[in-house]
Design an enzyme around this catalytic site. Structure first.
Site, short mmCIF file in Angstrom:
data_model
loop_
_atom_site.label_atom_id
_atom_site.label_comp_id
_atom_site.label_asym_id
_atom_site.label_seq_id
_atom_site.Cartn_x
_atom_site.Cartn_y
_atom_site.Cartn_z
N ARG A 102 86.99 55.04 -29.55
CA ARG A 102 86.56 56.36 -29.03
C ARG A 102 87.84 57.11 -28.70
O ARG A 102 88.53 56.77 -27.74
CB ARG A 102 85.64 56.23 -27.80
N HIS A 129 80.95 62.34 -34.72
CA HIS A 129 80.33 61.21 -34.00
C HIS A 129 79.37 60.52 -34.97
O HIS A 129 78.16 60.58 -34.83
CB HIS A 129 79.58 61.75 -32.77
N GLN A 132 76.43 58.03 -33.95
CA GLN A 132 75.30 58.69 -33.31
C GLN A 132 74.40 59.37 -34.36
O GLN A 132 73.18 59.32 -34.27
CB GLN A 132 75.79 59.73 -32.30
N ASP A 221 72.97 69.31 -27.85
CA ASP A 221 73.99 68.45 -27.23
C ASP A 221 74.60 69.25 -26.09
O ASP A 221 74.38 70.47 -25.99
CB ASP A 221 75.04 68.05 -28.29
N CYS A 261 71.70 63.38 -28.07
CA CYS A 261 72.44 62.10 -28.09
C CYS A 261 72.68 61.55 -26.69
O CYS A 261 72.97 60.37 -26.53
CB CYS A 261 73.75 62.27 -28.85
N ARG A 289 71.00 53.27 -31.04
CA ARG A 289 72.44 53.13 -31.20
C ARG A 289 72.77 51.67 -31.48
O ARG A 289 73.59 51.36 -32.34
CB ARG A 289 73.18 53.59 -29.93
N1 NVA Z 1 79.60 66.16 -27.79
C1 NVA Z 1 79.61 65.19 -26.72
C2 NVA Z 1 78.94 63.94 -27.17
C3 NVA Z 1 78.87 62.87 -26.10
C4 NVA Z 1 78.25 61.61 -26.59
C5 NVA Z 1 81.05 64.92 -26.29
O1 NVA Z 1 81.92 64.80 -27.14
O2 NVA Z 1 81.28 64.83 -25.09
N1 CP Z 2 75.71 59.34 -27.00
C1 CP Z 2 76.84 58.73 -26.61
O1 CP Z 2 77.78 58.50 -27.38
O2 CP Z 2 76.84 58.39 -25.29
P1 CP Z 2 78.04 57.75 -24.44
O3 CP Z 2 79.08 58.85 -24.26
O4 CP Z 2 77.41 57.34 -23.16
O5 CP Z 2 78.63 56.61 -25.21
#
Ligand code: NVA
Ligand code: CP
Length: 305
Positions: A102, A129, A132, A221, A261, A289
């Site tokens: 990540r 992502h 997801q 989102d 998500c 997931r």
């Molecule tokens: N678009 C959001 C997704 C979180 C799972 C982010 O990047 O924070």
């Molecule tokens: N949807 C998702 O990736 O959630 P987290 O940020 O909790 O991993």
């Protein structure tokens, strides 16, 4: 050769097979059958941002597969003190069979994938992502029985990782996609160009009124992704009027589903009434997931010699 998953385009040729495998292994595991397909394998998980779902679903998924996962918070490893991504990739590849990352940036993601000699799976970066969106497509398949020809409408931040991966994912799956977003937050052109290479309808608009007409799926989102916190105040102003409400859901097809998500911020991108309402599948998405990533990890290990 090793195979990575850092963009939806990395599953261009076998998205349906991965979804089928996820659905099959989910059924088998729920019946109590053994799905220990990665016995003795180890997944290293590097996190530069917070996570609930990604962390827990990868770790529990690996346990179900008979393997093991190690949580590596950026500040717990030497990466946080300046060890290079290149050396981190080369060293971890000597210990683990798969790396989940990540990342703050897509450039760092690409760098890690370049130097790692084991498969790298994106657990999100600033551009995409993919895990997801594969999960979301699996969830749509479970609820609708198909993907091709469905109308997918995404309302909110069109420039974030989810919007970009949805553009590519809908293209690969043969679903029409509409992104409804203030002009300032329209997707990076690259993702629109790539999506338009597939035989689907791609529409980018800033008009909320009537935008959910004929929608099979309505998704959103957060308006403030991780990394965008300094722009929060401005963003909350810019996105005013882009909340997914019951009225917008009513204008979609009667059997339309709502997706997010998560994490969700109720009263902003969606009302709690919609997110916890009868059309919402957000907790199926969260569960899936794990199943989708089980299929992804098995597939990447199989194709990596
Ligand atoms: N678009 C959001 C997704 C979180 C799972 C982010 O990047 O924070
Ligand atoms: N949807 C998702 O990736 O959630 P987290 O940020 O909790 O991993």
């Amino acid at each position: 050769m090793k195979r990575d998953l850092i963009s939806m385009l990395d599953v261009k040729d076998d998205l349906e097979e991965i979804i089928d495998l996820g659905i099959k292994l989910k059924k088998q595991s729920k019946k109590g059958e053994n799905i220990e397909l990665l016995k003795g394998k180890t997944l290293g998980m590097i996190f530069e941002k917070s996570s609930t779902r990604t962390r827990v679903s990868f770790e529990t998924g690996m346990t179900k597969l008979g393997g093991h996962a190690i949580f590596l918070g950026k500040n717990d490893i030497q990466l946080g003190r300046g060890e290079t991504i290149e050396d981190t990739a080369l060293v971890l590849s000597r210990y683990v069979d798969l790396i989940m990352y990540r990342a703050m940036s897509n450039d760092d993601m690409k760098k890690l994938a370049k130097y790692a000699t084991v498969p790298v799976i994106s657990g999100l970066d600033d551009k995409e992502h993919p895990c997801q969106v594969i999960t979301d497509l699996m969830t749509i398949r479970e609820h609708k029985g198909k993907l091709r020809g469905l109308n997918f409408v995404y309302i909110g931040d069109g420039k974030n990782n989810m919007a970009h991966s949805y553009l590519l994912g809908c293209g690969i799956a043969g679903m029409n996609i509409k992104i409804v977003s203030p002009r300032k937050y329209w997707p990076d052109e690259y993702y629109v160009i790539e999506a338009k290479k597939f035989p689907i309808r791609v529409e980018i608009t800033d008009k909320v009124e009537g935008c959910t007409k004929n929608a099979d799926v309505v998704a959103t989102d957060t308006w403030v992704s991780m990394g965008d916190e300094s722009e929060k105040e401005q963003r909350l102003k810019d996105f005013k009027g882009y909340t997914v409400t019951r009225e917008l859901m009513k204008q979609a097809k009667p059997d339309a589903i709502f997706m997010h998500c998560l994490p969700a911020y109720y009263g902003y991108e969606v009302t709690k009434e919609v997110a916890h309402g009868p059309q919402s599948v957000i907790f199926d998405e969260a569960e899936n997931r794990m199943w989708a990533q089980i299929a992804i990890m098995v597939t990447l290990c199989k194709t990596t010699k």
